[in-house]
Design a protein around this motif. Structure first.
Motif, PDB file in Angstrom:
ATOM      1  N   THR A 125      39.539   7.389 -11.652  1.00  0.00           N
ATOM      2  CA  THR A 125      40.284   8.333 -10.818  1.00  0.00           C
ATOM      3  C   THR A 125      39.356   8.978  -9.798  1.00  0.00           C
ATOM      4  O   THR A 125      38.125   8.969  -9.959  1.00  0.00           O
ATOM      5  CB  THR A 125      40.920   9.419 -11.689  1.00  0.00           C
ATOM      6  OG1 THR A 125      39.882  10.206 -12.298  1.00  0.00           O
ATOM      7  CG2 THR A 125      41.795   8.796 -12.774  1.00  0.00           C
ATOM      8  N   PRO A 126      39.915   9.553  -8.733  1.00  0.00           N
ATOM      9  CA  PRO A 126      39.063  10.246  -7.756  1.00  0.00           C
ATOM     10  C   PRO A 126      38.228  11.355  -8.374  1.00  0.00           C
ATOM     11  O   PRO A 126      37.072  11.553  -7.987  1.00  0.00           O
ATOM     12  CB  PRO A 126      40.065  10.794  -6.743  1.00  0.00           C
ATOM     13  CG  PRO A 126      41.205   9.847  -6.802  1.00  0.00           C
ATOM     14  CD  PRO A 126      41.300   9.455  -8.250  1.00  0.00           C
ATOM     15  N   THR A 127      38.772  12.060  -9.356  1.00  0.00           N
ATOM     16  CA  THR A 127      37.991  13.116 -10.003  1.00  0.00           C
ATOM     17  C   THR A 127      36.789  12.530 -10.733  1.00  0.00           C
ATOM     18  O   THR A 127      35.672  13.062 -10.641  1.00  0.00           O
ATOM     19  CB  THR A 127      38.881  13.899 -10.991  1.00  0.00           C
ATOM     20  OG1 THR A 127      39.998  14.436 -10.293  1.00  0.00           O
ATOM     21  CG2 THR A 127      38.089  15.021 -11.641  1.00  0.00           C
ATOM     22  N   MET A 128      37.010  11.424 -11.454  1.00  0.00           N
ATOM     23  CA  MET A 128      35.893  10.751 -12.114  1.00  0.00           C
ATOM     24  C   MET A 128      34.859  10.302 -11.083  1.00  0.00           C
ATOM     25  O   MET A 128      33.648  10.446 -11.292  1.00  0.00           O
ATOM     26  CB  MET A 128      36.395   9.536 -12.896  1.00  0.00           C
ATOM     27  CG  MET A 128      37.302   9.840 -14.056  1.00  0.00           C
ATOM     28  SD  MET A 128      37.854   8.309 -14.852  1.00  0.00           S
ATOM     29  CE  MET A 128      38.949   8.958 -16.120  1.00  0.00           C
ATOM     30  N   GLY A 129      35.355   9.767  -9.988  1.00  0.00           N
ATOM     31  CA  GLY A 129      34.436   9.285  -8.956  1.00  0.00           C
ATOM     32  C   GLY A 129      33.593  10.394  -8.368  1.00  0.00           C
ATOM     33  O   GLY A 129      32.394  10.219  -8.130  1.00  0.00           O
ATOM     34  N   VAL A 130      34.195  11.555  -8.128  1.00  0.00           N
ATOM     35  CA  VAL A 130      33.449  12.678  -7.560  1.00  0.00           C
ATOM     36  C   VAL A 130      32.321  13.099  -8.499  1.00  0.00           C
ATOM     37  O   VAL A 130      31.168  13.276  -8.080  1.00  0.00           O
ATOM     38  CB  VAL A 130      34.390  13.859  -7.270  1.00  0.00           C
ATOM     39  CG1 VAL A 130      33.586  15.120  -6.969  1.00  0.00           C
ATOM     40  CG2 VAL A 130      35.291  13.542  -6.087  1.00  0.00           C
ATOM     41  N   PHE A 131      32.637  13.246  -9.774  1.00  0.00           N
ATOM     42  CA  PHE A 131      31.610  13.717 -10.708  1.00  0.00           C
ATOM     43  C   PHE A 131      30.551  12.650 -10.966  1.00  0.00           C
ATOM     44  O   PHE A 131      29.373  12.978 -11.136  1.00  0.00           O
ATOM     45  CB  PHE A 131      32.261  14.169 -12.018  1.00  0.00           C
ATOM     46  CG  PHE A 131      32.854  15.539 -11.947  1.00  0.00           C
ATOM     47  CD1 PHE A 131      32.052  16.661 -12.097  1.00  0.00           C
ATOM     48  CD2 PHE A 131      34.207  15.718 -11.698  1.00  0.00           C
ATOM     49  CE1 PHE A 131      32.591  17.941 -12.017  1.00  0.00           C
ATOM     50  CE2 PHE A 131      34.754  16.987 -11.610  1.00  0.00           C
ATOM     51  CZ  PHE A 131      33.941  18.103 -11.771  1.00  0.00           C
ATOM     52  N   LEU A 132      30.952  11.376 -10.991  1.00  0.00           N
ATOM     53  CA  LEU A 132      29.939  10.334 -11.168  1.00  0.00           C
ATOM     54  C   LEU A 132      29.007  10.282  -9.965  1.00  0.00           C
ATOM     55  O   LEU A 132      27.781  10.199 -10.123  1.00  0.00           O
ATOM     56  CB  LEU A 132      30.630   8.987 -11.373  1.00  0.00           C
ATOM     57  CG  LEU A 132      29.690   7.801 -11.632  1.00  0.00           C
ATOM     58  CD1 LEU A 132      28.804   8.065 -12.844  1.00  0.00           C
ATOM     59  CD2 LEU A 132      30.490   6.510 -11.803  1.00  0.00           C
ATOM     60  N   GLU A 133      29.575  10.358  -8.765  1.00  0.00           N
ATOM     61  CA  GLU A 133      28.727  10.382  -7.567  1.00  0.00           C
ATOM     62  C   GLU A 133      27.844  11.629  -7.550  1.00  0.00           C
ATOM     63  O   GLU A 133      26.709  11.588  -7.070  1.00  0.00           O
ATOM     64  CB  GLU A 133      29.614  10.343  -6.317  1.00  0.00           C
ATOM     65  CG  GLU A 133      30.215   8.985  -6.024  1.00  0.00           C
ATOM     66  CD  GLU A 133      29.198   8.002  -5.493  1.00  0.00           C
ATOM     67  OE1 GLU A 133      28.343   8.410  -4.666  1.00  0.00           O
ATOM     68  OE2 GLU A 133      29.241   6.838  -5.913  1.00  0.00           O
ATOM     69  N   MET A 134      28.357  12.726  -8.074  1.00  0.00           N
ATOM     70  CA  MET A 134      27.569  13.953  -8.116  1.00  0.00           C
ATOM     71  C   MET A 134      26.321  13.762  -8.974  1.00  0.00           C
ATOM     72  O   MET A 134      25.201  14.071  -8.539  1.00  0.00           O
ATOM     73  CB  MET A 134      28.413  15.099  -8.671  1.00  0.00           C
ATOM     74  CG  MET A 134      27.659  16.414  -8.794  1.00  0.00           C
ATOM     75  SD  MET A 134      28.603  17.700  -9.643  1.00  0.00           S
ATOM     76  CE  MET A 134      28.543  17.075 -11.326  1.00  0.00           C
ATOM     77  N   PHE A 135      26.478  13.233 -10.180  1.00  0.00           N
ATOM     78  CA  PHE A 135      25.326  13.078 -11.069  1.00  0.00           C
ATOM     79  C   PHE A 135      24.362  12.011 -10.557  1.00  0.00           C
ATOM     80  O   PHE A 135      23.139  12.166 -10.666  1.00  0.00           O
ATOM     81  CB  PHE A 135      25.794  12.752 -12.488  1.00  0.00           C
ATOM     82  CG  PHE A 135      26.400  13.924 -13.205  1.00  0.00           C
ATOM     83  CD1 PHE A 135      25.622  15.024 -13.546  1.00  0.00           C
ATOM     84  CD2 PHE A 135      27.747  13.942 -13.521  1.00  0.00           C
ATOM     85  CE1 PHE A 135      26.178  16.117 -14.204  1.00  0.00           C
ATOM     86  CE2 PHE A 135      28.308  15.028 -14.176  1.00  0.00           C
ATOM     87  CZ  PHE A 135      27.523  16.118 -14.509  1.00  0.00           C
ATOM     88  N   LEU A 136      24.885  10.946  -9.999  1.00  0.00           N
ATOM     89  CA  LEU A 136      24.010   9.898  -9.467  1.00  0.00           C
ATOM     90  C   LEU A 136      23.195  10.439  -8.288  1.00  0.00           C
ATOM     91  O   LEU A 136      21.985  10.190  -8.183  1.00  0.00           O
ATOM     92  CB  LEU A 136      24.834   8.695  -9.030  1.00  0.00           C
ATOM     93  CG  LEU A 136      25.643   7.974 -10.123  1.00  0.00           C
ATOM     94  CD1 LEU A 136      26.403   6.796  -9.538  1.00  0.00           C
ATOM     95  CD2 LEU A 136      24.746   7.521 -11.257  1.00  0.00           C
ATOM     96  N   THR A 137      23.854  11.179  -7.398  1.00  0.00           N
ATOM     97  CA  THR A 137      23.147  11.739  -6.238  1.00  0.00           C
ATOM     98  C   THR A 137      22.136  12.791  -6.666  1.00  0.00           C
ATOM     99  O   THR A 137      21.051  12.898  -6.071  1.00  0.00           O
ATOM    100  CB  THR A 137      24.151  12.344  -5.249  1.00  0.00           C
ATOM    101  OG1 THR A 137      25.136  11.378  -4.907  1.00  0.00           O
ATOM    102  CG2 THR A 137      23.449  12.812  -3.983  1.00  0.00           C
TER     103      THR A 137
END
Length: 391
Positions: A199-211
């Motif tokens: 989901t977009p919410t999952m994507g936001v948080f995954l991109e947050m931790f990776l970045t």
């Protein structure tokens, strides 16, 4: 009379017609003697070196323009090779197994094909490492609006340079995607898309931790200066590689708005969740900044000091048992300590020699008072120097 063959010798005279005529009409008794020659030889005046752009723009704007141009070139090279390698991996996956290629909407391969995912992760990590190493002495090798924001927050760059770098990175992302699309066959398959079930919410948080991993690595290896700072590009490239290993399958592993925006512009396809690749890296930068501020506030240097000292620095390192501030566990200046020890040793030698000489004088004075004569030549010399030779 033979001339000195050494260049720029102070006695060489330029053999011009005027000097030859002067030598013929000046009598020998009036010729200047060597003692009258000038004692100081002045080097010819050298013109001041000026930058090639000095006549067109002042130094401040010149530096900003050069940094922006370097950011454009570096970001373009980084993304050109990364997009090219991703295009190779996706094209190979498409022809090998079209059913599992997963290339909807010009997206990169997000099927459970670990060899393709590893290839994409490697090309992004190594491309970043090489290009950061090339450009970090010019512009810092940012290549990412999220990284630019992070360095702005910690005060490593100024707002004007951050703005210049941001636009350079965005234009470079579009240019790299356009060139790859133009010179490589087939449709451009490098866009970042959310994987199945993400989901977009999952994507936001995954991109947050990776970045946050990438940005915090840059803070600690490049912004925090240490003896291995020149090796920071290796750690930065490995950080992106590790992040891509996790993120490619689920979100495409963007970590970089310029990386996601460029292919969308070229393919004219903006998914409805494109904001994920802006908010995720933004939040990751803020998270990394918060972590960095915490370790700086608590003065992390006091926790495990001396970890990058060499043998000489470690030998001279004498911190307090429970250091309170970073200054107490700072790197010792081995050269200054060596000079200080040499000066102290010289003072000790001189003082010891003076003390021994005074003791010898006192012994000789005692013998002279008793009516004895000096027994050694050295004693006579010492008496002469001290004014007792006539006693």
């Amino acid at each position: 009379m033979a001339r000195n063959i050494l260049p720029l010798h102070k006695r060489d005279k330029t053999d011009t017609p005027s000097t030859r005529n002067a030598s013929t009409i000046v009598p020998s008794e009036q010729a200047p003697s060597p003692s009258h020659e000038p004692k100081h030889h002045h080097q010819p005046h050298r013109p001041r070196h000026e930058n090639a752009l000095h006549s067109y723009v002042n130094n401040f704007w010149r530096n900003e323009i050069v940094a922006a141009a370097a950011e454009f070139a570096g970001t373009f090279m980084f993304l050109f090779f990364a997009f090219g390698g991703t295009q190779v991996a996706n094209t190979a996956a498409l022809f090998s197994d079209r059913a599992t290629a997963g290339q909807e909407n010009s997206g990169l391969t997000q099927a459970p094909n670990t060899s393709v995912l590893l290839y994409i992760s490697l090309i992004f990590g190594f491309s970043l490492m090489v290009n950061v190493w090339v450009f970090f002495r010019v512009s810092g090798g940012l290549f990412n609006p999220a990284v630019t924001l992070g360095l702005l927050l910690i005060g490593a760059i100024k707002p004007i340079r951050a703005c210049f770098c941001f636009f350079s990175q965005m234009f470079a992302g579009m240019a790299a995607a356009g060139i790859v699309s133009a010179i490589l066959p087939g449709p451009l398959n490098v866009s970042t898309n959310l994987g199945t079930g993400v989901t977009p919410t999952m994507g936001v948080f995954l991109e947050m931790f990776l970045t946050s991993l990438l940005v915090f690595t840059i803070f600690m290896l490049a912004a925090e200066k240490h003896k291995a700072t020149f090796l920071a590009p290796i750690g930065i490239g490995l950080a992106l590689f590790v992040a891509e290993m996790v993120g490619v399958f689920f979100t495409g592993g963007s970590l970089n708005p310029a990386r996601s925006f460029g292919p969308c512009v070229v393919t004219r396809n903006f998914p409805g969740y494109h904001y994920v690749y802006w908010f995720g890296p933004l939040m990751g930068t803020l998270l990394a900044f918060g972590m960095y501020r915490i370790v700086k506030i608590v003065e992390y240097q006091t926790v495990n000091p001396g970890q990058d000292f060499d043998d000489h620095e470690a030998a001279a390192f004498k911190p307090p048992k429970d250091a309170e501030t970073a200054e107490q566990v700072g790197r010792p200046n081995v050269a200054a300590l060596a000079v200080e020890e040499a000066v102290e040793e010289a003072v000790r030698i001189v003082s010891r020699g003076s003390r021994e000489e005074r003791d010898e004088e006192e012994r000789i004075d005692g013998r002279l008072e008793r009516g004895e004569q000096p027994r050694y030549v050295s004693e006579r010399e010492l008496l002469g120097r001290t004014g007792h030779g006539r006693v």
